[in-house]
Design a protein around this motif. Structure first.
Motif, PDB file in Angstrom:
ATOM      1  N   ARG A 197       0.848  -1.192   0.000  1.00 54.29           N
ATOM      2  CA  ARG A 197       0.000   0.000   0.000  1.00 54.29           C
ATOM      3  C   ARG A 197       0.881   1.238   0.000  1.00 54.29           C
ATOM      4  NH1 ARG A 197      -4.818   0.507   4.390  1.00 54.29           N
ATOM      5  NH2 ARG A 197      -5.281   2.740   4.308  1.00 54.29           N
ATOM      6  N   SER A 198       0.448   2.272  -0.680  1.00 51.66           N
ATOM      7  CA  SER A 198       1.223   3.513  -0.756  1.00 51.66           C
ATOM      8  C   SER A 198       0.591   4.597   0.098  1.00 51.66           C
ATOM      9  CB  SER A 198       1.299   3.999  -2.207  1.00 51.66           C
ATOM     10  OG  SER A 198       1.956   3.052  -3.033  1.00 51.66           O
ATOM     11  N   GLY A 199       1.439   5.355   0.800  1.00 51.52           N
ATOM     12  CA  GLY A 199       0.974   6.527   1.529  1.00 51.52           C
ATOM     13  C   GLY A 199       0.200   6.205   2.788  1.00 51.52           C
ATOM     14  N   PHE A 200      -0.057   7.242   3.564  1.00 51.33           N
ATOM     15  CA  PHE A 200      -0.788   7.100   4.824  1.00 51.33           C
ATOM     16  C   PHE A 200      -2.114   7.846   4.692  1.00 51.33           C
ATOM     17  CE2 PHE A 200       3.503   6.084   6.039  1.00 51.33           C
ATOM     18  CZ  PHE A 200       3.321   5.018   6.912  1.00 51.33           C
ATOM     19  N   ARG A 201      -3.051   7.152   4.051  1.00 51.76           N
ATOM     20  CA  ARG A 201      -4.390   7.675   3.834  1.00 51.76           C
ATOM     21  C   ARG A 201      -5.378   6.543   4.073  1.00 51.76           C
ATOM     22  NH1 ARG A 201      -8.113   7.290  -0.007  1.00 51.76           N
ATOM     23  NH2 ARG A 201      -6.749   6.001  -1.317  1.00 51.76           N
ATOM     24  N   GLY A 202      -6.472   6.857   4.735  1.00 50.39           N
ATOM     25  CA  GLY A 202      -7.466   5.836   4.996  1.00 50.39           C
ATOM     26  C   GLY A 202      -8.141   5.356   3.721  1.00 50.39           C
ATOM     27  N   MET A 203      -8.419   4.060   3.664  1.00 50.84           N
ATOM     28  CA  MET A 203      -9.143   3.488   2.529  1.00 50.84           C
ATOM     29  C   MET A 203     -10.608   3.311   2.933  1.00 50.84           C
ATOM     30  SD  MET A 203      -6.527   0.609   0.974  1.00 50.84           S
ATOM     31  CE  MET A 203      -7.577   0.329  -0.469  1.00 50.84           C
ATOM     32  N   SER A 204     -11.502   3.748   2.080  1.00 54.29           N
ATOM     33  CA  SER A 204     -12.928   3.624   2.344  1.00 54.29           C
ATOM     34  C   SER A 204     -13.362   2.169   2.197  1.00 54.29           C
ATOM     35  CB  SER A 204     -13.721   4.492   1.364  1.00 54.29           C
ATOM     36  OG  SER A 204     -13.582   3.990   0.043  1.00 54.29           O
ATOM     37  N   ILE A 205     -14.590   1.890   2.608  1.00 58.93           N
ATOM     38  CA  ILE A 205     -15.143   0.543   2.442  1.00 58.93           C
ATOM     39  C   ILE A 205     -15.107   0.143   0.973  1.00 58.93           C
ATOM     40  CG2 ILE A 205     -17.239  -0.856   2.610  1.00 58.93           C
ATOM     41  CD1 ILE A 205     -18.033   0.878   5.039  1.00 58.93           C
ATOM     42  N   SER A 206     -15.537   1.039   0.103  1.00 60.38           N
ATOM     43  CA  SER A 206     -15.591   0.699  -1.320  1.00 60.38           C
ATOM     44  C   SER A 206     -14.206   0.449  -1.901  1.00 60.38           C
ATOM     45  CB  SER A 206     -16.303   1.802  -2.110  1.00 60.38           C
ATOM     46  OG  SER A 206     -15.613   3.034  -2.003  1.00 60.38           O
ATOM     47  N   GLU A 207     -13.201   1.196  -1.446  1.00 64.22           N
ATOM     48  CA  GLU A 207     -11.837   0.989  -1.948  1.00 64.22           C
ATOM     49  C   GLU A 207     -11.314  -0.380  -1.531  1.00 64.22           C
ATOM     50  OE1 GLU A 207      -9.656   5.264  -2.275  1.00 64.22           O
ATOM     51  OE2 GLU A 207     -10.250   4.650  -0.263  1.00 64.22           O
ATOM     52  N   ARG A 208     -11.561  -0.766  -0.294  1.00 70.59           N
ATOM     53  CA  ARG A 208     -11.115  -2.087   0.149  1.00 70.59           C
ATOM     54  C   ARG A 208     -11.907  -3.192  -0.544  1.00 70.59           C
ATOM     55  NH1 ARG A 208     -12.132  -1.962   6.001  1.00 70.59           N
ATOM     56  NH2 ARG A 208     -12.998   0.120   5.795  1.00 70.59           N
ATOM     57  N   ALA A 209     -13.202  -2.947  -0.757  1.00 73.72           N
ATOM     58  CA  ALA A 209     -14.028  -3.924  -1.470  1.00 73.72           C
ATOM     59  C   ALA A 209     -13.567  -4.086  -2.912  1.00 73.72           C
ATOM     60  CB  ALA A 209     -15.489  -3.499  -1.426  1.00 73.72           C
ATOM     61  N   ASN A 210     -13.105  -2.999  -3.525  1.00 68.96           N
ATOM     62  CA  ASN A 210     -12.617  -3.085  -4.899  1.00 68.96           C
ATOM     63  C   ASN A 210     -11.421  -4.021  -5.015  1.00 68.96           C
ATOM     64  OD1 ASN A 210     -14.564  -1.326  -5.828  1.00 68.96           O
ATOM     65  ND2 ASN A 210     -13.230   0.479  -5.774  1.00 68.96           N
ATOM     66  N   ALA A 211     -10.576  -4.049  -3.977  1.00 66.36           N
ATOM     67  CA  ALA A 211      -9.414  -4.947  -3.990  1.00 66.36           C
ATOM     68  C   ALA A 211      -9.873  -6.404  -3.979  1.00 66.36           C
ATOM     69  CB  ALA A 211      -8.509  -4.653  -2.799  1.00 66.36           C
ATOM     70  N   VAL A 212     -10.867  -6.712  -3.136  1.00 66.09           N
ATOM     71  CA  VAL A 212     -11.396  -8.079  -3.089  1.00 66.09           C
ATOM     72  C   VAL A 212     -12.050  -8.435  -4.412  1.00 66.09           C
ATOM     73  CG1 VAL A 212     -13.018  -9.623  -1.923  1.00 66.09           C
ATOM     74  CG2 VAL A 212     -11.733  -7.935  -0.601  1.00 66.09           C
ATOM     75  N   HIS A 213     -12.802  -7.509  -4.974  1.00 65.85           N
ATOM     76  CA  HIS A 213     -13.461  -7.757  -6.262  1.00 65.85           C
ATOM     77  C   HIS A 213     -12.435  -8.040  -7.355  1.00 65.85           C
ATOM     78  CE1 HIS A 213     -15.680  -6.561 -10.003  1.00 65.85           C
ATOM     79  NE2 HIS A 213     -16.575  -7.350  -9.426  1.00 65.85           N
ATOM     80  N   ALA A 214     -11.331  -7.285  -7.348  1.00 70.57           N
ATOM     81  CA  ALA A 214     -10.281  -7.497  -8.348  1.00 70.57           C
ATOM     82  C   ALA A 214      -9.677  -8.892  -8.230  1.00 70.57           C
ATOM     83  CB  ALA A 214      -9.193  -6.433  -8.202  1.00 70.57           C
ATOM     84  N   LEU A 215      -9.478  -9.352  -6.995  1.00 71.72           N
ATOM     85  CA  LEU A 215      -8.932 -10.702  -6.789  1.00 71.72           C
ATOM     86  C   LEU A 215      -9.897 -11.754  -7.315  1.00 71.72           C
ATOM     87  CD1 LEU A 215      -6.893 -12.711  -5.592  1.00 71.72           C
ATOM     88  CD2 LEU A 215      -8.127 -12.527  -3.425  1.00 71.72           C
ATOM     89  N   LEU A 216     -11.183 -11.613  -7.018  1.00 69.37           N
ATOM     90  CA  LEU A 216     -12.149 -12.617  -7.460  1.00 69.37           C
ATOM     91  C   LEU A 216     -12.291 -12.617  -8.977  1.00 69.37           C
ATOM     92  CD1 LEU A 216     -14.877 -12.358  -4.689  1.00 69.37           C
ATOM     93  CD2 LEU A 216     -12.802 -13.747  -4.794  1.00 69.37           C
TER      94      LEU A 216
END
Length: 261
Positions: A72-91
């Motif tokens: 992960r880059s930088g120190f910024r909070g990730m929203s629910i949708s941003e974290r969900a997008n990572a899971v969606h990309a994996l699936l």
């Protein structure tokens, strides 16, 4: 109860936004279960649940950006949708067309988001000691800390304090300072109004499992969750703590198998 021996396969990885997104993929069978950890979670959070499932199910575990083997880059909070997008990309990468999504703790916010916005992907939802429709922590306090982390001096100042705070809350001592900061940032970025809307929009059957002696989330939050999401199995335990995916691994695995039949 849980199996005698945990499962710790070597993580794999895919490229995601300039970093590696780590995951494991084990077991076989037509039923696919995707396990999403909370904050600050990793694939190890499901090491006791895995052997209870994999004789008959395929289990995919994911590490969200900033935790475990996921970069992960930088120190910024990730929203629910941003974290969900990572899971969606994996699936999408694994060509998973339909699965039961299991979220532990704040991983439940990702399950709810995907169930609402990608319903074709979600066969059923499993919320294990998961976030409810109302906050169980002081969001304003987390937001104040998150503002400090935008500055290098603030991060340096808060590192030893975070270690003491998270240790007192019972989090593992092996977590890195960056993982603790990402936990705070992501907790601050969690929009409970959006999460509440996601929960109310779910149409899939939902398992809700919780223990009354959970030291992080009070029982009233779990009761709110039960009344908000659609019908499905309800597993309520007097004891089991926050990590039910370990202490009640066998019971949860048996219930998940029945949901997939």
């Amino acid at each position: 109860m849980h199996p005698d021996t945990p499962s710790d396969p070597t993580p794999r990885g895919i490229a995601y936004k300039g970093h590696t997104l780590a995951y494991t993929d084990e077991g076989r069978g037509s039923q696919i279960i995707v396990a999403i950890p909370g904050l600050p979670g990793s694939i190890r959070d499901f090491r006791w649940l895995a052997p209870a499932l994999t004789p008959t199910c395929r289990l995919i575990r994911v590490e969200l950006p900033g935790y475990g083997g996921s970069g992960r880059s930088g120190f910024r909070g990730m929203s629910i949708s941003e974290r969900a997008n990572a899971v969606h990309a994996l699936l999408q990468h694994l060509q998973v067309r339909s699965a039961i999504l299991l979220g532990h703790s704040s991983g439940g916010t990702i399950v709810a988001h995907l169930a609402r916005h990608h319903p074709e992907l979600v066969e059923a939802c499993a919320f294990v000691a998961a976030n409810g429709p109302s906050p169980h922590y002081q969001v304003r306090a987390y937001k104040a800390l998150a503002r400090l982390f935008g500055y290098r001096a603030g991060r340096s100042l808060m590192r030893p304090i975070l270690r003491r705070v998270y240790r007192a809350l019972g989090f593992p001592t092996h977590l890195t300072d960056d993982e603790l900061m990402f936990t705070t940032l992501d907790a601050a970025a969690t929009n409970f109004e959006n999460h509440r809307k996601n929960l109310r929009a779910i149409s899939q059957p939902c398992l809700v499992a919780w223990a009354r002696d959970d030291n992080l989330i009070p029982a009233k939050i779990f009761e709110q969750l039960e009344s908000t999401v659609p019908q499905g199995p309800r597993l309520r335990y007097p004891k089991g703590g926050h990590n039910l995916q370990k202490t009640k691994a066998t019971e949860i695995a048996n219930t998940l198998r029945l949901m997939g039949e």
